[in-house]
Scaffold this motif. Structure first.
Motif, PDB file in Angstrom:
ATOM      1  N   LEU A 180      10.527  -0.827 -15.358  1.00 39.03           N
ATOM      2  CA  LEU A 180      10.338   0.188 -16.405  1.00 39.03           C
ATOM      3  C   LEU A 180       9.962   1.546 -15.817  1.00 39.03           C
ATOM      4  CD1 LEU A 180       8.465  -1.831 -19.165  1.00 39.03           C
ATOM      5  CD2 LEU A 180      10.706  -0.774 -19.352  1.00 39.03           C
ATOM      6  N   VAL A 181       9.092   1.549 -14.831  1.00 42.13           N
ATOM      7  CA  VAL A 181       8.703   2.813 -14.195  1.00 42.13           C
ATOM      8  C   VAL A 181       9.906   3.424 -13.483  1.00 42.13           C
ATOM      9  CG1 VAL A 181       7.290   3.846 -12.364  1.00 42.13           C
ATOM     10  CG2 VAL A 181       6.258   2.269 -14.012  1.00 42.13           C
ATOM     11  N   ALA A 182      10.652   2.616 -12.757  1.00 39.63           N
ATOM     12  CA  ALA A 182      11.832   3.131 -12.056  1.00 39.63           C
ATOM     13  C   ALA A 182      12.830   3.711 -13.050  1.00 39.63           C
ATOM     14  CB  ALA A 182      12.470   2.024 -11.220  1.00 39.63           C
ATOM     15  N   TRP A 183      13.105   2.969 -14.110  1.00 35.27           N
ATOM     16  CA  TRP A 183      14.053   3.428 -15.135  1.00 35.27           C
ATOM     17  C   TRP A 183      13.561   4.709 -15.803  1.00 35.27           C
ATOM     18  CZ3 TRP A 183      13.039   3.452 -20.493  1.00 35.27           C
ATOM     19  CH2 TRP A 183      14.122   3.812 -21.276  1.00 35.27           C
ATOM     20  N   GLY A 184      12.300   4.728 -16.177  1.00 40.51           N
ATOM     21  CA  GLY A 184      11.748   5.889 -16.866  1.00 40.51           C
ATOM     22  C   GLY A 184      11.684   7.126 -15.991  1.00 40.51           C
ATOM     23  N   ARG A 185      11.315   6.959 -14.735  1.00 46.31           N
ATOM     24  CA  ARG A 185      11.169   8.112 -13.842  1.00 46.31           C
ATOM     25  C   ARG A 185      12.515   8.587 -13.277  1.00 46.31           C
ATOM     26  NH1 ARG A 185       6.924  10.291 -15.845  1.00 46.31           N
ATOM     27  NH2 ARG A 185       5.009   9.162 -15.481  1.00 46.31           N
ATOM     28  N   PHE A 186      13.504   7.712 -13.198  1.00 45.31           N
ATOM     29  CA  PHE A 186      14.834   8.157 -12.798  1.00 45.31           C
ATOM     30  C   PHE A 186      15.548   8.827 -13.967  1.00 45.31           C
ATOM     31  CE2 PHE A 186      15.248   5.139  -9.040  1.00 45.31           C
ATOM     32  CZ  PHE A 186      15.398   6.142  -8.118  1.00 45.31           C
ATOM     33  N   GLY A 187      15.172   8.444 -15.194  1.00 47.11           N
ATOM     34  CA  GLY A 187      15.870   8.914 -16.390  1.00 47.11           C
ATOM     35  C   GLY A 187      15.272  10.169 -16.996  1.00 47.11           C
ATOM     36  N   LEU A 188      15.150  10.173 -18.298  1.00 42.95           N
ATOM     37  CA  LEU A 188      14.684  11.332 -19.047  1.00 42.95           C
ATOM     38  C   LEU A 188      13.296  11.814 -18.661  1.00 42.95           C
ATOM     39  CD1 LEU A 188      15.802  10.619 -22.712  1.00 42.95           C
ATOM     40  CD2 LEU A 188      16.592  12.440 -21.214  1.00 42.95           C
ATOM     41  N   TYR A 189      12.435  10.884 -18.269  1.00 43.66           N
ATOM     42  CA  TYR A 189      11.035  11.241 -18.007  1.00 43.66           C
ATOM     43  C   TYR A 189      10.785  11.456 -16.524  1.00 43.66           C
ATOM     44  CZ  TYR A 189      10.760   9.853 -22.787  1.00 43.66           C
ATOM     45  OH  TYR A 189      10.977   9.776 -24.132  1.00 43.66           O
ATOM     46  N   GLY A 190      11.836  11.595 -15.760  1.00 46.76           N
ATOM     47  CA  GLY A 190      11.723  11.868 -14.326  1.00 46.76           C
ATOM     48  C   GLY A 190      11.589  13.354 -14.068  1.00 46.76           C
ATOM     49  N   TRP A 191      11.633  13.672 -12.798  1.00 50.15           N
ATOM     50  CA  TRP A 191      11.486  15.088 -12.442  1.00 50.15           C
ATOM     51  C   TRP A 191      12.750  15.615 -11.844  1.00 50.15           C
ATOM     52  CZ3 TRP A 191       7.700  11.455 -11.937  1.00 50.15           C
ATOM     53  CH2 TRP A 191       6.551  11.679 -12.663  1.00 50.15           C
ATOM     54  N   LEU A 224       0.828  -1.213   0.000  1.00 47.62           N
ATOM     55  CA  LEU A 224       0.000   0.000   0.000  1.00 47.62           C
ATOM     56  C   LEU A 224       0.862   1.262   0.000  1.00 47.62           C
ATOM     57  CD1 LEU A 224      -2.901  -1.015   2.378  1.00 47.62           C
ATOM     58  CD2 LEU A 224      -2.998  -0.663  -0.087  1.00 47.62           C
ATOM     59  N   LEU A 225       1.938   1.266   0.769  1.00 52.18           N
ATOM     60  CA  LEU A 225       2.845   2.419   0.761  1.00 52.18           C
ATOM     61  C   LEU A 225       3.487   2.590  -0.613  1.00 52.18           C
ATOM     62  CD1 LEU A 225       4.542   2.086   4.263  1.00 52.18           C
ATOM     63  CD2 LEU A 225       2.855   3.785   3.537  1.00 52.18           C
ATOM     64  N   GLY A 226       3.844   1.475  -1.258  1.00 57.29           N
ATOM     65  CA  GLY A 226       4.384   1.539  -2.608  1.00 57.29           C
ATOM     66  C   GLY A 226       3.373   2.096  -3.589  1.00 57.29           C
ATOM     67  N   THR A 227       2.109   1.724  -3.414  1.00 60.35           N
ATOM     68  CA  THR A 227       1.041   2.246  -4.263  1.00 60.35           C
ATOM     69  C   THR A 227       0.933   3.763  -4.139  1.00 60.35           C
ATOM     70  OG1 THR A 227      -0.218   0.201  -4.086  1.00 60.35           O
ATOM     71  CG2 THR A 227      -1.446   2.171  -4.657  1.00 60.35           C
ATOM     72  N   ILE A 228       0.946   4.236  -2.911  1.00 58.53           N
ATOM     73  CA  ILE A 228       0.881   5.685  -2.678  1.00 58.53           C
ATOM     74  C   ILE A 228       2.096   6.363  -3.301  1.00 58.53           C
ATOM     75  CG2 ILE A 228       0.965   7.468  -0.880  1.00 58.53           C
ATOM     76  CD1 ILE A 228      -0.645   5.415   0.879  1.00 58.53           C
ATOM     77  N   GLY A 229       3.267   5.758  -3.119  1.00 62.51           N
ATOM     78  CA  GLY A 229       4.495   6.327  -3.661  1.00 62.51           C
ATOM     79  C   GLY A 229       4.546   6.354  -5.173  1.00 62.51           C
ATOM     80  N   LEU A 230       3.857   5.442  -5.822  1.00 58.61           N
ATOM     81  CA  LEU A 230       3.828   5.424  -7.288  1.00 58.61           C
ATOM     82  C   LEU A 230       3.022   6.576  -7.867  1.00 58.61           C
ATOM     83  CD1 LEU A 230       3.274   1.660  -8.161  1.00 58.61           C
ATOM     84  CD2 LEU A 230       5.274   3.034  -8.716  1.00 58.61           C
ATOM     85  N   ILE A 231       1.976   6.987  -7.174  1.00 59.86           N
ATOM     86  CA  ILE A 231       1.035   7.956  -7.743  1.00 59.86           C
ATOM     87  C   ILE A 231       1.156   9.357  -7.148  1.00 59.86           C
ATOM     88  CG2 ILE A 231      -1.418   8.463  -8.082  1.00 59.86           C
ATOM     89  CD1 ILE A 231      -0.401   6.104  -9.770  1.00 59.86           C
ATOM     90  N   VAL A 232       1.091   9.460  -5.834  1.00 60.97           N
ATOM     91  CA  VAL A 232       0.947  10.768  -5.184  1.00 60.97           C
ATOM     92  C   VAL A 232       2.104  11.733  -5.471  1.00 60.97           C
ATOM     93  CG1 VAL A 232       0.700  11.939  -2.960  1.00 60.97           C
ATOM     94  CG2 VAL A 232      -0.627   9.873  -3.440  1.00 60.97           C
ATOM     95  N   PRO A 233       3.369  11.336  -5.295  1.00 62.98           N
ATOM     96  CA  PRO A 233       4.441  12.314  -5.558  1.00 62.98           C
ATOM     97  C   PRO A 233       4.474  12.780  -7.009  1.00 62.98           C
ATOM     98  CG  PRO A 233       5.289  10.465  -4.306  1.00 62.98           C
ATOM     99  CD  PRO A 233       3.911  10.094  -4.753  1.00 62.98           C
ATOM    100  N   ALA A 234       4.260  11.869  -7.939  1.00 60.07           N
ATOM    101  CA  ALA A 234       4.280  12.242  -9.355  1.00 60.07           C
ATOM    102  C   ALA A 234       3.098  13.132  -9.712  1.00 60.07           C
ATOM    103  CB  ALA A 234       4.279  10.990 -10.225  1.00 60.07           C
ATOM    104  N   ALA A 235       1.945  12.852  -9.141  1.00 61.29           N
ATOM    105  CA  ALA A 235       0.743  13.622  -9.470  1.00 61.29           C
ATOM    106  C   ALA A 235       0.756  15.015  -8.854  1.00 61.29           C
ATOM    107  CB  ALA A 235      -0.502  12.869  -9.013  1.00 61.29           C
ATOM    108  N   THR A 236       1.319  15.141  -7.654  1.00 66.00           N
ATOM    109  CA  THR A 236       1.315  16.430  -6.978  1.00 66.00           C
ATOM    110  C   THR A 236       2.540  17.274  -7.277  1.00 66.00           C
ATOM    111  OG1 THR A 236       2.385  15.539  -4.996  1.00 66.00           O
ATOM    112  CG2 THR A 236      -0.050  15.517  -5.057  1.00 66.00           C
ATOM    113  N   GLY A 237       3.609  16.625  -7.713  1.00 73.08           N
ATOM    114  CA  GLY A 237       4.854  17.357  -7.940  1.00 73.08           C
ATOM    115  C   GLY A 237       5.621  17.613  -6.656  1.00 73.08           C
ATOM    116  N   ILE A 238       5.153  17.082  -5.535  1.00 70.65           N
ATOM    117  CA  ILE A 238       5.841  17.222  -4.254  1.00 70.65           C
ATOM    118  C   ILE A 238       6.747  16.012  -4.062  1.00 70.65           C
ATOM    119  CG2 ILE A 238       5.547  17.385  -1.753  1.00 70.65           C
ATOM    120  CD1 ILE A 238       2.771  18.622  -2.337  1.00 70.65           C
ATOM    121  N   ALA A 239       8.044  16.246  -4.022  1.00 66.15           N
ATOM    122  CA  ALA A 239       9.063  15.195  -3.877  1.00 66.15           C
ATOM    123  C   ALA A 239       8.866  14.088  -4.914  1.00 66.15           C
ATOM    124  CB  ALA A 239       9.066  14.639  -2.464  1.00 66.15           C
TER     125      ALA A 239
END
Length: 123
Positions: free
Chosen positions: A112-123, A54-69
């Protein structure tokens, strides 16, 4: 690619949320039919796995959606990937090939999500 990552994040979030909630609210003996490995784990361990999912689920969506951390999104995906590696090892040790396919698909999506969000498509 950003759209693909969001779709993957949504799929992962749905899968891990359903699995985590089930492990959190159902008694261990009721989970044994769907998750045979729960027979060898304590109720506390099964619930702890549910909380991590559940914590991983929150971490997948909330930070990316809000732009906070937003760096927490690829970190959450990496943590879930590590969980899937451990789950895969457990399924191999217990000779449960049926659980291995789902675990492998989730592992690939998490990676894939980790690679993509750490790489070019990350923040």
């Amino acid at each position: 690619m950003n759209v693909f990552l969001w779709i993957a994040q949504a799929i992962l979030a749905a899968m891990f949320a359903m699995s985590g909630l089930e492990k959190l609210v159902r008694p261990k003996d009721k989970l044994a039919g769907k998750y045979p490995w729960t027979q060898t784990f304590s109720q506390t361990a099964v619930r702890s796995i549910g909380v991590m999912e559940l914590l991983g689920t929150i971490g997948l969506i909330v930070p990316a959606a809000t732009g906070i951390a937003p760096v927490l999104t690829p970190i959450a995906a990496t943590g879930l990937a590590i969980m899937m590696i451990l789950a895969g090892a457990l399924h191999i040790r217990r000779k449960e090939p049926s659980g291995l396919m789902t675990t492998a698909v989730l592992l690939v999506l998490c990676a894939l999500v980790a690679w993509g969000r750490f790489g070019l498509y990350g923040w």
